[in-house]
Design a protein around this motif. Structure first.
Motif, PDB file in Angstrom:
ATOM      1  N   MET A 224       0.836  -1.208   0.000  1.00  0.00           N
ATOM      2  CA  MET A 224       0.000   0.000   0.000  1.00  0.00           C
ATOM      3  C   MET A 224       0.863   1.248   0.000  1.00  0.00           C
ATOM      4  O   MET A 224       1.993   1.234   0.478  1.00  0.00           O
ATOM      5  CB  MET A 224      -0.953  -0.002   1.193  1.00  0.00           C
TER       6      MET A 224
ATOM      7  N   ARG B 280       1.388   5.438   0.966  1.00  0.00           N
ATOM      8  CA  ARG B 280       1.318   6.174   2.234  1.00  0.00           C
ATOM      9  C   ARG B 280      -0.104   6.577   2.587  1.00  0.00           C
ATOM     10  O   ARG B 280      -0.545   6.403   3.723  1.00  0.00           O
ATOM     11  CB  ARG B 280       2.210   7.418   2.172  1.00  0.00           C
TER      12      ARG B 280
ATOM     13  N   THR C 244      -2.968   5.319   1.692  1.00  0.00           N
ATOM     14  CA  THR C 244      -3.780   4.152   2.045  1.00  0.00           C
ATOM     15  C   THR C 244      -3.417   3.672   3.443  1.00  0.00           C
ATOM     16  O   THR C 244      -4.284   3.361   4.253  1.00  0.00           O
ATOM     17  CB  THR C 244      -3.588   3.024   1.021  1.00  0.00           C
ATOM     18  N   TYR C 245      -2.131   3.642   3.739  1.00  0.00           N
ATOM     19  CA  TYR C 245      -1.668   3.202   5.059  1.00  0.00           C
ATOM     20  C   TYR C 245      -2.097   4.180   6.147  1.00  0.00           C
ATOM     21  O   TYR C 245      -2.503   3.768   7.235  1.00  0.00           O
ATOM     22  CB  TYR C 245      -0.146   3.050   5.050  1.00  0.00           C
ATOM     23  N   GLN C 246      -2.031   5.477   5.860  1.00  0.00           N
ATOM     24  CA  GLN C 246      -2.327   6.490   6.866  1.00  0.00           C
ATOM     25  C   GLN C 246      -3.742   7.044   6.740  1.00  0.00           C
ATOM     26  O   GLN C 246      -3.982   8.189   7.079  1.00  0.00           O
ATOM     27  CB  GLN C 246      -1.311   7.631   6.775  1.00  0.00           C
TER      28      GLN C 246
ATOM     29  N   SER D  71      -0.792  -1.069  12.343  1.00  0.00           N
ATOM     30  CA  SER D  71      -0.597  -2.384  11.729  1.00  0.00           C
ATOM     31  C   SER D  71      -1.967  -2.911  11.298  1.00  0.00           C
ATOM     32  O   SER D  71      -2.522  -3.813  11.918  1.00  0.00           O
ATOM     33  CB  SER D  71       0.072  -3.331  12.733  1.00  0.00           C
TER      34      SER D  71
ATOM     35  N   GLN E 189       3.034  -6.826   5.670  1.00  0.00           N
ATOM     36  CA  GLN E 189       2.617  -5.474   5.312  1.00  0.00           C
ATOM     37  C   GLN E 189       3.797  -4.661   4.787  1.00  0.00           C
ATOM     38  O   GLN E 189       4.822  -4.552   5.457  1.00  0.00           O
ATOM     39  CB  GLN E 189       2.033  -4.773   6.536  1.00  0.00           C
TER      40      GLN E 189
ATOM     41  N   VAL F 156       4.631  -0.840   3.036  1.00  0.00           N
ATOM     42  CA  VAL F 156       4.173   0.504   2.714  1.00  0.00           C
ATOM     43  C   VAL F 156       5.238   1.160   1.829  1.00  0.00           C
ATOM     44  O   VAL F 156       6.421   1.123   2.144  1.00  0.00           O
ATOM     45  CB  VAL F 156       3.972   1.359   3.989  1.00  0.00           C
TER      46      VAL F 156
ATOM     47  N   THR G 147       7.019   3.146  11.987  1.00  0.00           N
ATOM     48  CA  THR G 147       6.104   2.020  11.835  1.00  0.00           C
ATOM     49  C   THR G 147       6.491   0.898  12.792  1.00  0.00           C
ATOM     50  O   THR G 147       7.644   0.785  13.192  1.00  0.00           O
ATOM     51  CB  THR G 147       6.125   1.475  10.391  1.00  0.00           C
TER      52      THR G 147
ATOM     53  N   VAL H 146       5.682  -3.851   9.864  1.00  0.00           N
ATOM     54  CA  VAL H 146       5.377  -3.053   8.677  1.00  0.00           C
ATOM     55  C   VAL H 146       6.701  -2.626   8.039  1.00  0.00           C
ATOM     56  O   VAL H 146       7.473  -1.873   8.624  1.00  0.00           O
ATOM     57  CB  VAL H 146       4.526  -1.814   9.019  1.00  0.00           C
TER      58      VAL H 146
END
Length: 188
Positions: A67, A69, A71-73, A80, A87, A89, A97, A101
């Motif tokens: 994913m 940034r 999408t992750y944030q 997580s 995972q 990023v 992280t 991750v």
């Protein structure tokens, strides 16, 4: 060889989120939810899997999630979000992280090619649009949950320069909710 699979919800006009990164306009109730969640429990965030009693469900398709940034944030997101998957990023900005991750800061195409050579299940490209555009040459399959809604503006399915790439539809599921679940494979 493992495949890179772009599995994402999209609107009729090709947006994966609103301009602010939210996706409130998508349909989260209806017959499509049970069907898709049963087939793809690996794509549910870990906390939702637990709430649905799926914490012990085997990963059917994916063992890795990739994913960007944003999408992750996502607002209200977890450090997580997919603890049941490996995972990764892609970001030059994300820091701090948890140990489960991995952050890739450069040569994402090279990293994805290396991942595809490993043994295991497929790699889920979770988003976002910029990352999808950068990785289009590596995307083998697209699984699109097409919602019957128009955003007008937002984050596109592919956000950036992407060359013409042809895919063939290999499966289509239509739900009473109006959501279509479409599978496309890259043409050889």
């Amino acid at each position: 060889m493992r495949k890179l699979v772009y599995y994402v919800a999209t609107t009729l006009d090709g947006f994966i989120a609103a301009e602010d990164g939210t996706f409130d306009g998508f349909i989260f109730e209806g017959d499509h939810m049970a069907g898709i969640n049963a087939e793809y429990p690996d794509t549910l965030p870990t906390q939702f899997r637990e709430a649905l009693g799926l914490q012990d469900a085997p990963n059917k398709h994916f063992d890795t999630v990739l994913m960007g940034r944003s999408t992750y944030q996502v607002p209200g997101g977890l450090a997580s979000p997919y603890a049941h998957l490996r995972q990764i990023v892609v970001s030059t900005q994300v820091t701090g992280t948890p140990p489960d991750v991995e952050v890739v800061r450069e040569d994402v195409v090279g990293r994805v090619r290396a991942l595809k050579e490993e043994d295991g299940q497929d790699i889920w490209l979770c988003g976002g649009g910029k990352l999808a555009a950068a990785l289009l040459p590596e995307i083998d399959t697209m699984l699109l949950k097409i919602h019957p809604v128009v955003f007008g503006r937002g984050i596109p399915l592919f956000d950036g320069k992407a060359g013409i790439t042809k895919f063939a539809r290999t499966n289509a599921q239509l739900f009473e909710s109006g959501v279509s679940f479409m599978t496309y494979e890259r043409n050889s």
